[in-house]
Scaffold this active site. Structure first.
Site, PDB file in Angstrom:
ATOM      1  N   GLY A 166     -12.185 -30.518  47.022  1.00 18.16           N
ATOM      2  CA  GLY A 166     -12.032 -31.171  48.427  1.00 18.16           C
ATOM      3  C   GLY A 166     -12.534 -32.461  48.683  1.00 18.16           C
ATOM      4  O   GLY A 166     -12.336 -32.937  49.726  1.00 18.16           O
ATOM      5  N   THR A 167     -13.410 -32.729  47.627  1.00 22.30           N
ATOM      6  CA  THR A 167     -14.204 -34.236  48.096  1.00 22.30           C
ATOM      7  C   THR A 167     -13.209 -35.206  47.604  1.00 22.30           C
ATOM      8  O   THR A 167     -12.425 -35.285  46.450  1.00 22.30           O
ATOM      9  CB  THR A 167     -15.365 -34.597  46.945  1.00 22.30           C
ATOM     10  OG1 THR A 167     -16.152 -33.195  47.067  1.00 22.30           O
ATOM     11  CG2 THR A 167     -16.373 -35.392  47.460  1.00 22.30           C
ATOM     12  N   THR A 168     -13.072 -36.395  48.539  1.00 24.55           N
ATOM     13  CA  THR A 168     -12.256 -37.500  48.502  1.00 24.55           C
ATOM     14  C   THR A 168     -13.253 -38.537  47.702  1.00 24.55           C
ATOM     15  O   THR A 168     -14.346 -38.432  47.628  1.00 24.55           O
ATOM     16  CB  THR A 168     -11.733 -37.866  49.692  1.00 24.55           C
ATOM     17  OG1 THR A 168     -12.597 -38.216  50.577  1.00 24.55           O
ATOM     18  CG2 THR A 168     -10.869 -36.937  50.413  1.00 24.55           C
ATOM     19  N   PRO A 190      -5.957 -34.776  48.451  1.00 20.86           N
ATOM     20  CA  PRO A 190      -6.846 -35.515  49.422  1.00 20.86           C
ATOM     21  C   PRO A 190      -6.954 -34.850  50.866  1.00 20.86           C
ATOM     22  O   PRO A 190      -7.828 -35.430  51.530  1.00 20.86           O
ATOM     23  CB  PRO A 190      -6.018 -36.755  49.611  1.00 20.86           C
ATOM     24  CG  PRO A 190      -4.496 -36.329  49.315  1.00 20.86           C
ATOM     25  CD  PRO A 190      -4.676 -35.311  48.130  1.00 20.86           C
ATOM     26  N   MET A 192      -7.144 -30.708  52.403  1.00 19.32           N
ATOM     27  CA  MET A 192      -6.803 -29.199  52.317  1.00 19.32           C
ATOM     28  C   MET A 192      -6.312 -28.446  53.349  1.00 19.32           C
ATOM     29  O   MET A 192      -5.969 -27.064  53.295  1.00 19.32           O
ATOM     30  CB  MET A 192      -8.334 -28.716  51.958  1.00 19.32           C
ATOM     31  CG  MET A 192      -9.222 -29.354  50.699  1.00 19.32           C
ATOM     32  SD  MET A 192      -8.289 -29.514  49.230  1.00 19.32           S
ATOM     33  CE  MET A 192      -7.932 -27.962  48.562  1.00 19.32           C
ATOM     34  N   HIS A 225     -13.202 -40.891  61.733  1.00 17.03           N
ATOM     35  CA  HIS A 225     -13.884 -39.645  61.103  1.00 17.03           C
ATOM     36  C   HIS A 225     -15.450 -39.714  61.624  1.00 17.03           C
ATOM     37  O   HIS A 225     -15.781 -40.816  62.053  1.00 17.03           O
ATOM     38  CB  HIS A 225     -13.823 -39.784  59.888  1.00 17.03           C
ATOM     39  CG  HIS A 225     -12.435 -39.416  59.300  1.00 17.03           C
ATOM     40  ND1 HIS A 225     -12.336 -38.116  58.778  1.00 17.03           N
ATOM     41  CD2 HIS A 225     -11.465 -40.276  58.917  1.00 17.03           C
ATOM     42  CE1 HIS A 225     -10.890 -38.158  58.419  1.00 17.03           C
ATOM     43  NE2 HIS A 225     -10.318 -39.516  58.550  1.00 17.03           N
ATOM     44  N   LYS A 229     -18.682 -39.664  57.102  1.00 16.83           N
ATOM     45  CA  LYS A 229     -17.750 -39.646  55.943  1.00 16.83           C
ATOM     46  C   LYS A 229     -17.898 -41.290  55.468  1.00 16.83           C
ATOM     47  O   LYS A 229     -17.611 -41.990  56.205  1.00 16.83           O
ATOM     48  CB  LYS A 229     -16.089 -39.424  56.509  1.00 16.83           C
ATOM     49  CG  LYS A 229     -15.097 -39.492  55.570  1.00 16.83           C
ATOM     50  CD  LYS A 229     -13.875 -38.983  55.881  1.00 16.83           C
ATOM     51  CE  LYS A 229     -12.809 -39.314  55.244  1.00 16.83           C
ATOM     52  NZ  LYS A 229     -13.003 -38.561  53.702  1.00 16.83           N
ATOM     53  N   GLY A 234      -8.471 -39.846  52.341  1.00 19.92           N
ATOM     54  CA  GLY A 234      -7.565 -39.844  51.257  1.00 19.92           C
ATOM     55  C   GLY A 234      -6.145 -39.444  51.889  1.00 19.92           C
ATOM     56  O   GLY A 234      -5.174 -39.897  51.418  1.00 19.92           O
ATOM     57  N   THR A 235      -6.064 -38.487  52.813  1.00 18.14           N
ATOM     58  CA  THR A 235      -4.957 -38.486  53.540  1.00 18.14           C
ATOM     59  C   THR A 235      -4.154 -39.643  53.997  1.00 18.14           C
ATOM     60  O   THR A 235      -3.107 -39.896  53.959  1.00 18.14           O
ATOM     61  CB  THR A 235      -5.036 -37.446  54.871  1.00 18.14           C
ATOM     62  OG1 THR A 235      -5.830 -36.368  54.376  1.00 18.14           O
ATOM     63  CG2 THR A 235      -3.880 -37.088  55.423  1.00 18.14           C
TER      64      THR A 235
END
Length: 342
Positions: A166-168, A190, A192, A225, A229, A234-235
């Site tokens: 889950g880490t980007t 990127p 979840m 964010h 972060k 990534g999204t």
């Protein structure tokens, strides 16, 4: 001519599963057609799912006490999974034991956190969990830090630990090449959040079917964010790639406006109570003469949408470990296509 502002939607999500999130907002007025590869009838759970005994599984959630890792651990408990009694934490966190309690179900688990610098201790603990529960029954969730992505993945390969990343951040090309070369079981994505992934998938399909449909349109993107972060979303990168195919714009990731300031985030629309955990994204496409504007938004306040998607990905991956002869890297789209979501 006055500017026309249009809120664009990708309604594929509605065909897959009712939207579920603490504050998931996607602004829509136009539905994307479903491509044939997604139009194969209602999604069904994998036939192998009934053979999966989740009581045997142990989930090692690495990155606690970070809030995203803790949220993922809580979601695992909520979905009937059992946490591994040990997990890896950051190098600057002292070894300790924490209680993870899901506030919804009341289920809990004690987890001993071992700093990532103590490799021998972590490997010994991993072997102990495997011996007690079965070599194929220990899986990992990674919500650590972008700088640890590639090293952690190689650690998982070395110790035969299927994982959900889950880490980007990190070197994503190297990550994929390493995991595919090792034929390792993993879910790497990127984002979840299942509903957001469905939106991304529909947008990718749209870009594939109608490249340059927005030729000449200029793209702007702003994302907010929480301060912690460290990297660009990534999204956002994935959505930008699809939009660039549609628009032929020369927009680069460095052109993304990143908001990491509390006051700016609130001004952008983030609820004050979500300042420490949110993902607000706005993409805007404007015609060459400025007369037409398309806007796509997906706003998430809180972490539960990502945490629950991660727990579903763990169940999906556990079935693959049990049923497939060799490892493979999967995406959240694969999880969606198999109907492995609750």
């Amino acid at each position: 001519m006055s500017t026309i502002t249009m809120m664009v939607s990708l309604l594929l999500v509605a065909a897959l599963v009712p939207l579920r999130s603490d504050a998931f907002s996607t602004s829509f007025t136009r539905a994307a057609s479903k491509h044939a590869k997604y139009n194969s009838g209602p999604l069904q759970m994998s036939s192998s799912s009934s053979a999966l005994n989740i009581s045997e599984l142990r989930v090692m959630v690495n990155g606690m006490p970070g809030p995203m890792a803790v949220a993922a651990a809580e979601a695992c408990l909520r979905k009937g999974l059992t946490l591994s009694p040990v997990a890896m934490t950051g190098p600057d966190v002292e070894s300790c034991t924490i209680d993870v309690v899901d506030p919804i179900s009341g289920k809990s688990g004690k987890v001993r956190l071992i700093p990532s610098t103590e490799i021998e201790e972590i490997e010994a603990a991993v072997e102990g969990v495997k011996t007690a529960n079965g070599a194929d029954n220990l899986l990992v969730i990674d919500f650590t830090h972008p700088s640890a992505v590639n090293g952690n993945a190689l650690f998982y390969v070395k110790n035969n630990l299927p994982f959900v990343m889950g880490t980007t951040g990190g070197d994503r090309e190297k990550l994929m090449a390493d995991m595919e070369g090792a034929k390792h079981f993993a879910v790497i994505a990127p984002n979840m959040g299942k509903q957001i992934v469905a939106m991304q998938s529909a947008l990718e399909d749209l870009a594939e079917r109608y490249p340059s449909a927005f030729s000449g349109y200029k793209l702007k993107m702003t994302e907010s964010h929480q301060k912690t972060k460290a990297d660009t979303s990534g999204t956002a990168k994935a959505v930008i790639d699809s939009i660039k195919t549609l628009s032929d714009d020369d927009f680069e990731y460095d052109d993304v406006k990143m908001i990491r300031d509390d006051d700016e985030s609130v001004a952008f629309g983030v609820p004050p109570e979500a300042i420490n955990g949110h993902a607000f994204h706005t993409y805007t496409l404007t015609s060459p003469d400025g007369s037409v504007e398309f806007e796509l938004k997906h706003n998430v306040a809180g972490r539960s949408v990502y945490a629950e998607g991660t727990a579903d990905a763990i169940k999906f991956l556990a079935r693959k470990v049990k049923s497939e002869p060799e490892g493979k890297v999967y995406s959240m789209v694969n999880v969606l296509e198999e109907g492995a979501m609750e």
